[in-house]
Design an enzyme around this catalytic site. Structure first.
Site, mmCIF file in Angstrom:
data_model
loop_
_atom_site.group_PDB
_atom_site.id
_atom_site.type_symbol
_atom_site.label_atom_id
_atom_site.label_comp_id
_atom_site.label_asym_id
_atom_site.label_seq_id
_atom_site.Cartn_x
_atom_site.Cartn_y
_atom_site.Cartn_z
ATOM 1 N N ASP A 52 -23.389 22.829 -29.525
ATOM 2 C CA ASP A 52 -23.609 21.824 -30.555
ATOM 3 C C ASP A 52 -24.991 21.203 -30.352
ATOM 4 O O ASP A 52 -25.251 20.570 -29.334
ATOM 5 C CB ASP A 52 -22.533 20.736 -30.446
ATOM 6 C CG ASP A 52 -22.757 19.622 -31.449
ATOM 7 O OD1 ASP A 52 -22.438 19.820 -32.637
ATOM 8 O OD2 ASP A 52 -23.261 18.546 -31.055
ATOM 9 N N TYR A 57 -31.866 15.587 -31.317
ATOM 10 C CA TYR A 57 -31.821 15.639 -29.850
ATOM 11 C C TYR A 57 -33.165 16.092 -29.266
ATOM 12 O O TYR A 57 -33.389 16.005 -28.062
ATOM 13 C CB TYR A 57 -30.699 16.557 -29.349
ATOM 14 C CG TYR A 57 -29.307 16.166 -29.793
ATOM 15 C CD1 TYR A 57 -29.050 14.913 -30.339
ATOM 16 C CD2 TYR A 57 -28.236 17.041 -29.681
ATOM 17 C CE1 TYR A 57 -27.775 14.551 -30.757
ATOM 18 C CE2 TYR A 57 -26.958 16.694 -30.090
ATOM 19 C CZ TYR A 57 -26.734 15.446 -30.632
ATOM 20 O OH TYR A 57 -25.474 15.104 -31.052
ATOM 21 N N LYS A 86 -27.686 20.021 -36.640
ATOM 22 C CA LYS A 86 -27.442 18.922 -37.596
ATOM 23 C C LYS A 86 -28.722 18.473 -38.279
ATOM 24 O O LYS A 86 -29.788 18.402 -37.652
ATOM 25 C CB LYS A 86 -26.832 17.710 -36.858
ATOM 26 C CG LYS A 86 -25.679 18.051 -35.950
ATOM 27 C CD LYS A 86 -25.008 16.801 -35.402
ATOM 28 C CE LYS A 86 -24.080 17.117 -34.250
ATOM 29 N NZ LYS A 86 -24.760 17.295 -32.947
ATOM 30 N N HIS A 119 -25.849 14.916 -39.979
ATOM 31 C CA HIS A 119 -25.635 14.210 -38.702
ATOM 32 C C HIS A 119 -24.919 12.871 -38.897
ATOM 33 O O HIS A 119 -24.022 12.522 -38.129
ATOM 34 C CB HIS A 119 -26.977 14.019 -37.997
ATOM 35 C CG HIS A 119 -26.861 13.777 -36.527
ATOM 36 N ND1 HIS A 119 -27.756 14.274 -35.613
ATOM 37 C CD2 HIS A 119 -25.955 13.090 -35.798
ATOM 38 C CE1 HIS A 119 -27.395 13.893 -34.397
ATOM 39 N NE2 HIS A 119 -26.303 13.167 -34.491
HETATM 40 N N1 LIG Z 1 -22.397 13.331 -33.878
HETATM 41 C C1 LIG Z 1 -22.845 12.404 -33.076
HETATM 42 O O1 LIG Z 1 -23.348 11.370 -33.488
HETATM 43 C C2 LIG Z 1 -22.728 12.607 -31.601
HETATM 44 C C3 LIG Z 1 -22.861 11.502 -30.745
HETATM 45 C C4 LIG Z 1 -22.754 11.719 -29.379
HETATM 46 C C5 LIG Z 1 -22.509 12.990 -28.886
HETATM 47 N N2 LIG Z 1 -22.415 14.044 -29.759
HETATM 48 C C6 LIG Z 1 -22.201 15.423 -29.259
HETATM 49 O O2 LIG Z 1 -21.121 15.440 -28.376
HETATM 50 C C7 LIG Z 1 -21.520 16.035 -27.140
HETATM 51 C C8 LIG Z 1 -20.652 15.522 -26.060
HETATM 52 O O3 LIG Z 1 -21.187 14.283 -25.569
HETATM 53 P P1 LIG Z 1 -20.324 13.327 -24.762
HETATM 54 O O4 LIG Z 1 -21.045 12.188 -24.268
HETATM 55 O O5 LIG Z 1 -19.189 13.089 -25.640
HETATM 56 O O6 LIG Z 1 -19.948 14.300 -23.515
HETATM 57 P P2 LIG Z 1 -18.794 14.102 -22.498
HETATM 58 O O7 LIG Z 1 -18.765 15.330 -21.649
HETATM 59 O O8 LIG Z 1 -17.544 13.659 -23.153
HETATM 60 O O9 LIG Z 1 -19.331 12.875 -21.665
HETATM 61 C C9 LIG Z 1 -20.483 13.015 -20.915
HETATM 62 C C10 LIG Z 1 -20.378 12.074 -19.744
HETATM 63 O O10 LIG Z 1 -19.225 12.435 -18.997
HETATM 64 C C11 LIG Z 1 -19.591 12.788 -17.678
HETATM 65 N N3 LIG Z 1 -18.823 13.994 -17.314
HETATM 66 C C12 LIG Z 1 -18.896 15.230 -17.851
HETATM 67 N N4 LIG Z 1 -18.021 16.045 -17.265
HETATM 68 C C13 LIG Z 1 -17.378 15.306 -16.316
HETATM 69 C C14 LIG Z 1 -16.379 15.603 -15.374
HETATM 70 N N5 LIG Z 1 -15.843 16.808 -15.270
HETATM 71 N N6 LIG Z 1 -15.953 14.584 -14.558
HETATM 72 C C15 LIG Z 1 -16.489 13.364 -14.641
HETATM 73 N N7 LIG Z 1 -17.463 13.028 -15.522
HETATM 74 C C16 LIG Z 1 -17.907 14.008 -16.356
HETATM 75 C C17 LIG Z 1 -21.071 13.024 -17.695
HETATM 76 O O11 LIG Z 1 -21.578 12.629 -16.472
HETATM 77 P P3 LIG Z 1 -22.977 13.170 -15.869
HETATM 78 O O12 LIG Z 1 -24.034 12.714 -16.827
HETATM 79 O O13 LIG Z 1 -23.046 12.551 -14.539
HETATM 80 O O14 LIG Z 1 -22.866 14.663 -15.828
HETATM 81 C C18 LIG Z 1 -21.542 12.121 -18.820
HETATM 82 O O15 LIG Z 1 -21.711 10.799 -18.331
HETATM 83 C C19 LIG Z 1 -23.009 15.713 -27.059
HETATM 84 O O16 LIG Z 1 -23.715 16.509 -26.158
HETATM 85 C C20 LIG Z 1 -23.394 15.972 -28.491
HETATM 86 O O17 LIG Z 1 -23.503 17.367 -28.712
HETATM 87 C C21 LIG Z 1 -22.491 13.854 -31.090
#
Ligand SMILES: NC(=O)c1ccc[n+]([C@@H]2O[C@H](COP(=O)([O-])OP(=O)(O)OC[C@H]3O[C@@H](n4cnc5c(N)ncnc54)[C@H](OP(=O)(O)O)[C@@H]3O)[C@@H](O)[C@H]2O)c1
Length: 313
Positions: A52, A57, A86, A119
């Site tokens: 994604d 980004y 997006k 987006h």
């Molecule tokens: N449409 C939108 O507006 C929007 C907004 C936000 C995100 N997104 C998308 O969604 C994706 C997912 O983002 P998210 O923040 O939701 O990712 P996520 O994987 O749910 O959360 C990331 C956070 O979780 C931690 N983490 C990841 N794997 C872990 C594990 N196994 N154990 C403990 N902590 C863990 C990471 O830590 P570390 O950093 O220490 O690794 C980071 O702080 C983004 O990359 C993007 O593509 C879209």
């Protein structure tokens, strides 16, 4: 509900026969260019097939570099991958949609996309400045274009065949409903924040009824502390079933019929976050009964994102 108890290879069908989205997706919202490349490579090696991306980004080039290396290395074909990117808020004017799409495709080094999302439903002042602000620091919105105008331009590009499906992100039912009703090509996917603290049940039910894939971002609550990863119900279930809290949260998301995005940044975490299988029904139900309510990302309210990589595009 997804039938299989092993989510690693599970896919959800997109409407209009536009293919299938892997349930487990890798998100590329990573601030550092080198980490983007290594994390994307590690995710591919761990088994992730959905990537994604977003022009916002500012790292499509780095994601593309890692994907091209994976494809060149053999073992993975372009057809195995599901690539999403997006359209940013400053490109909502219909005449800007095609060029923005081509620019993303170029940066990614691809010749088609599996999914292109708007987006956010917020149009910003058109131009190259992704975060236009007035002298008081307020976002400059573009009142001269409607979401339906932008959607019309998205539909035209599907007609051209270079992206297979289109959808929306950061949208609530109140804006999705009228668009769904007027759209010639119905949205295939809606990407929103969702986790046990923000289950978005009404939106999920609507998506299921209409055959729209609900794609959950922040299934780990963006890793915020305190947050779902440290919730006592989650940690107790994890201990009981012999999984990590992250695996429990990802399993819960998949088990309620959503696809999901997670952003592991190391090879070990990529393997952990890809090793996701169904929870016992009582554990699933227990998590669904969590009553804490919290949104971690405000982008849905203003169109302004939280953390964005500072990488030159
Ligand atoms: N449409 C939108 O507006 C929007 C907004 C936000 C995100 N997104 C998308 O969604 C994706 C997912 O983002 P998210 O923040 O939701 O990712 P996520 O994987 O749910 O959360 C990331 C956070 O979780 C931690 N983490 C990841 N794997 C872990 C594990 N196994 N154990 C403990 N902590 C863990 C990471 O830590 P570390 O950093 O220490 O690794 C980071 O702080 C983004 O990359 C993007 O593509 C879209």
């Amino acid at each position: 509900m997804i039938e299989s108890s092993d989510f690693r290879l599970a896919r959800l069908p997109l409407n209009h026969g536009a293919g299938q989205m892997p349930v487990l997706g890798f998100g590329t919202l990573i601030p550092d260019a080198a980490v983007t490349i290594s994390a994307t490579r590690d995710a591919l090696e761990a088994g992730f097939r959905h990537f994604d991306c977003a022009e916002r980004y500012r790292n499509e080039r780095e994601v593309g570099t890692a994907l091209q290396a994976g494809l060149a290395g053999g073992g993975v074909e372009r057809a195995d991958l599901f690539i999403t990117t997006k359209l940013w808020n400053t490109n909502h004017r219909p005449e800007r949609v095609g060029p923005a799409f081509e620019a993303s495709l170029n940066r990614l080094g691809l010749d088609y996309l599996d999914l292109y999302l708007i987006h956010t439903p917020f149009a910003f002042q058109p131009g190259d400045e992704q975060d236009p602000r007035d002298q008081n620091g307020n976002v400059v919105y573009d009142r001269g274009v409607t979401l339906l105008d932008t959607w019309g331009a998205m539909e035209s590009l599907v007609d051209g065949g270079r992206r297979r499906a289109i959808g929306l992100s950061d949208i609530g039912l109140e804006r999705l409903l009228p668009l769904y009703e007027s759209a010639r090509i119905k949205p295939a996917v809606v990407q929103v924040e969702a986790h046990p603290y923000l289950p978005e049940t009404e939106l999920l039910e609507f998506c299921k009824e209409k055959g729209i894939v609900f794609l959950a971002f922040a299934p780990l609550g963006h890793g915020m502390k305190p947050g779902p990863l440290e919730d006592p119900v989650i940690t107790a279930v994890a201990a009981r079933v012999g999984k990590t809290p992250a695996q429990v949260l990802l399993a819960w998301a998949a088990q309620r019929g959503t696809a999901l995005l997670t952003t592991p940044k190391s090879a070990a975490r990529a393997r952990e976050n890809f090793d996701v299988s169904a929870l016992p029904q009582d554990a699933f139900d227990e998590i669904s009964r969590i009553e804490t309510r919290q949104r971690f990302n405000e982008v849905v309210k203003t169109g302004s994102p939280g953390f964005i990589p500072r990488v030159a595009s």
